[in-house]
Write an enzyme that holds these catalytic residues in place. Sequence first.
Site, PDB file in Angstrom:
ATOM      1  N   GLU A 142      -1.472  22.656   4.267  1.00 28.85           N
ATOM      2  CA  GLU A 142      -0.590  22.851   3.115  1.00 28.85           C
ATOM      3  C   GLU A 142      -1.446  23.306   1.934  1.00 28.85           C
ATOM      4  O   GLU A 142      -2.442  22.660   1.605  1.00 28.85           O
ATOM      5  CB  GLU A 142       0.096  21.514   2.808  1.00 28.85           C
ATOM      6  CG  GLU A 142       1.057  21.571   1.660  1.00 28.85           C
ATOM      7  CD  GLU A 142       1.556  20.188   1.220  1.00 28.85           C
ATOM      8  OE1 GLU A 142       1.466  19.213   1.997  1.00 28.85           O
ATOM      9  OE2 GLU A 142       2.019  20.098   0.074  1.00 28.85           O
ATOM     10  N   CYS A 382      -2.614  -6.057  -4.898  1.00 27.22           N
ATOM     11  CA  CYS A 382      -3.840  -5.685  -5.606  1.00 27.22           C
ATOM     12  C   CYS A 382      -3.841  -6.281  -7.015  1.00 27.22           C
ATOM     13  O   CYS A 382      -3.984  -7.492  -7.153  1.00 27.22           O
ATOM     14  CB  CYS A 382      -4.046  -4.174  -5.574  1.00 27.22           C
ATOM     15  SG  CYS A 382      -5.809  -3.768  -5.748  1.00 27.22           S
ATOM     16  N   LEU A 383      -3.627  -5.483  -8.071  1.00 26.17           N
ATOM     17  CA  LEU A 383      -3.574  -6.091  -9.403  1.00 26.17           C
ATOM     18  C   LEU A 383      -2.471  -7.158  -9.432  1.00 26.17           C
ATOM     19  O   LEU A 383      -2.601  -8.182 -10.113  1.00 26.17           O
ATOM     20  CB  LEU A 383      -3.300  -5.025 -10.471  1.00 26.17           C
ATOM     21  CG  LEU A 383      -3.180  -5.549 -11.898  1.00 26.17           C
ATOM     22  CD1 LEU A 383      -4.497  -6.145 -12.388  1.00 26.17           C
ATOM     23  CD2 LEU A 383      -2.737  -4.443 -12.854  1.00 26.17           C
ATOM     24  N   MET A 385      -1.671  -9.204  -7.060  1.00 23.46           N
ATOM     25  CA  MET A 385      -2.266 -10.425  -6.508  1.00 23.46           C
ATOM     26  C   MET A 385      -3.181 -11.071  -7.551  1.00 23.46           C
ATOM     27  O   MET A 385      -3.178 -12.286  -7.750  1.00 23.46           O
ATOM     28  CB  MET A 385      -3.032 -10.077  -5.224  1.00 23.46           C
ATOM     29  CG  MET A 385      -3.914 -11.164  -4.667  1.00 23.46           C
ATOM     30  SD  MET A 385      -5.611 -11.083  -5.355  1.00 23.46           S
ATOM     31  CE  MET A 385      -6.495 -12.088  -4.190  1.00 23.46           C
ATOM     32  N   HIS A 508      -3.869  -3.108   0.050  1.00 22.10           N
ATOM     33  CA  HIS A 508      -2.597  -2.390  -0.126  1.00 22.10           C
ATOM     34  C   HIS A 508      -1.929  -2.188   1.239  1.00 22.10           C
ATOM     35  O   HIS A 508      -2.191  -1.179   1.891  1.00 22.10           O
ATOM     36  CB  HIS A 508      -2.851  -1.009  -0.723  1.00 22.10           C
ATOM     37  CG  HIS A 508      -3.336  -1.013  -2.132  1.00 22.10           C
ATOM     38  ND1 HIS A 508      -2.506  -0.806  -3.204  1.00 22.10           N
ATOM     39  CD2 HIS A 508      -4.575  -1.212  -2.639  1.00 22.10           C
ATOM     40  CE1 HIS A 508      -3.215  -0.864  -4.327  1.00 22.10           C
ATOM     41  NE2 HIS A 508      -4.476  -1.107  -4.015  1.00 22.10           N
ATOM     42  N   GLU A 510       0.915  -1.227   1.809  1.00 24.51           N
ATOM     43  CA  GLU A 510       1.869  -0.100   1.772  1.00 24.51           C
ATOM     44  C   GLU A 510       1.274   1.202   2.323  1.00 24.51           C
ATOM     45  O   GLU A 510       2.001   2.073   2.765  1.00 24.51           O
ATOM     46  CB  GLU A 510       2.386   0.118   0.343  1.00 24.51           C
ATOM     47  CG  GLU A 510       1.401   0.688  -0.672  1.00 24.51           C
ATOM     48  CD  GLU A 510       0.548  -0.368  -1.372  1.00 24.51           C
ATOM     49  OE1 GLU A 510       0.393  -1.468  -0.817  1.00 24.51           O
ATOM     50  OE2 GLU A 510       0.020  -0.078  -2.469  1.00 24.51           O
TER      51      GLU A 510
HETATM   52  N1  GLN Z   1      -7.520  -3.017 -11.500  1.00 23.91           N
HETATM   53  C1  GLN Z   1      -7.738  -3.865 -10.379  1.00 23.91           C
HETATM   54  C2  GLN Z   1      -9.130  -3.706  -9.793  1.00 23.91           C
HETATM   55  O1  GLN Z   1      -9.771  -2.706  -9.980  1.00 23.91           O
HETATM   56  C3  GLN Z   1      -6.676  -3.667  -9.317  1.00 23.91           C
HETATM   57  C4  GLN Z   1      -6.650  -2.294  -8.730  1.00 23.91           C
HETATM   58  C5  GLN Z   1      -5.356  -1.974  -8.031  1.00 23.91           C
HETATM   59  O2  GLN Z   1      -4.318  -2.601  -8.267  1.00 23.91           O
HETATM   60  N2  GLN Z   1      -5.378  -0.972  -7.177  1.00 23.91           N
HETATM   61  O3  GLN Z   1      -9.606  -4.564  -9.113  1.00 23.91           O
END
Ligand code: GLN
Length: 539
Positions: A142, A382-383, A385, A508, A510
């Site tokens: 692509e 991630c953030l 959590m 992640h 997802e």
């Molecule tokens: N800011 C956070 C870190 O760097 C979480 C990153 C995110 O959510 N992808 O650890």
Amino acid sequence: MDTKYIFVTGGVVSSLGKGIISSSLANLLIARGYRVTIQKFDPYINIDPGTLNPYEHGECYVTVDGHEADLDLGHYERFTNIQTTRANNVTTGRIYQSVIDKERRGDYLGKTVQIVPHITDEIKRNVKQLGNTGQFDFVITEIGGVVGDIESLPFLEAVRQLRWELGRNSLCIHLTYVPYIAAAKELKTKPTQHSVKKLQELGIQPDILVLRTERDITAEARRKIALFCNVAPDAAVQSIDVPSIYQVPIKMHEQHLDDLVLRLTDTPSKEEPQMGPWLRFLDKMANAQKPVTIGLVGKYVELQDAYKSINESLFQAATYDDRRLDLRFIHSEKVNDSNVEELLSPLDGVIIAPGFGQRGIEGKFVALKWCREHDVPTFGICLGMQCMVIEFARNVLGLHEANSTEMNPTAPDNVIDLMEEQKSISNMGGTMRLGAYECRLDPDSTPAKAYGKTTVNERHRHRFEFNDEYRTRFEEAGMKCVGENPATHLVEVVEIPGKRWFVGTQYHPEYSSTVLNPNPLFISFISAAIKYREEKEGK
Ligand code: GLN
């Protein structure tokens, strides 16, 4: 068989869905038994989209091998169920960097280094890289951007040369737009003709046109377009708006896009595509009436692409549970103690989104406190959590100024801290903890039960981590570290057992959820949300 190279270009306007068309074609070819990969060439100077903020480029996707990639790679994986790597996404920046590195090494032996042939050769080398592994029958490439952009010229020149070299082992699909002019009540084909002319000026004759449209284009109009644009009469295929992107492969198959590709590349046709599992998913999607209402608390709510993979993972999980996903975006900057009840009480489950930086953080803490106290199924990613951990520290452990070093480097209790190996890093691009890492799960935890195993591999993109010094205090107060990396002991998953569903993952999940292989954590979260909804309805 020889590897066949399919180039997908775009004309008239951007955002027509080249990624969806490429993914749909790959989906059909895979369903016919071919080995297929898709790669994206992005004509911008950034080395990768890792340094782009979501307002610029939507979500940043992450491959298993730790490449920060264009979000189209997420579509590729969701549609094909095949993992991509660093080789599947190349930018102008990467091409130039590699050419300049070679120049500095002296590889060009005193020659003047130029766009043609050096940049175009480097593009061609990258195009063929995946094909040369011998692992693929088809490599779909692509080309980002729109024909006529200055930036994409070297890529299109490389495509022109490759078409010439590869002959019938390659073809070009050009995706254009056929607008409907309401005042004239007419579909207009002129922009498509102009865009094909533009491509022809660059020496590329498209073999197939895919015409994006909001209204049905008559067979006659399609024949007219084919005639004016030098393509076979059946090679002007329409791609009409459909309620779900996952219906596009079926729409393309109905118009024989896969047969056309096989015919035009002299590929012996195997069986008809085996679409059984895909069709079953579509069937569930069509029949899902009852809603499940999920709130996503994040700061990019006005951007539909910022949390693309999370939206899709939730949608897949809801569909498999025969529910219609009613996804509500909640702006984390707007959540406060006085409106949290009103905002969150209609929800069956809450996702606390990933992200970077201070903006919207306090709203996430307010939302998390409410969810924890009201026992709402809650999933921090991630953030998200990290916010779960901070909220728990502040309101349960009584560490009122607990924080993450990212938000406040001098806070007295940084329960989320910079990872040791991050401390010496000064370059921002490509230096986070990226890609798939192993995680061992406590066998009694909700995630272990969801996955049905205690070792998983999930993808990461972060610099900060759970601060191990506080681990015992958290565990004694009820927040357990139920997943950790076996080599480094970094905490990957936290849970408050006994709650309906209260899990945070540093990784992640997802990124690994596909239509045919949805991520078990999302399945588990959605089923907890449905159960909670039913309890509420039963009251
Ligand atoms: N800011 C956070 C870190 O760097 C979480 C990153 C995110 O959510 N992808 O650890």
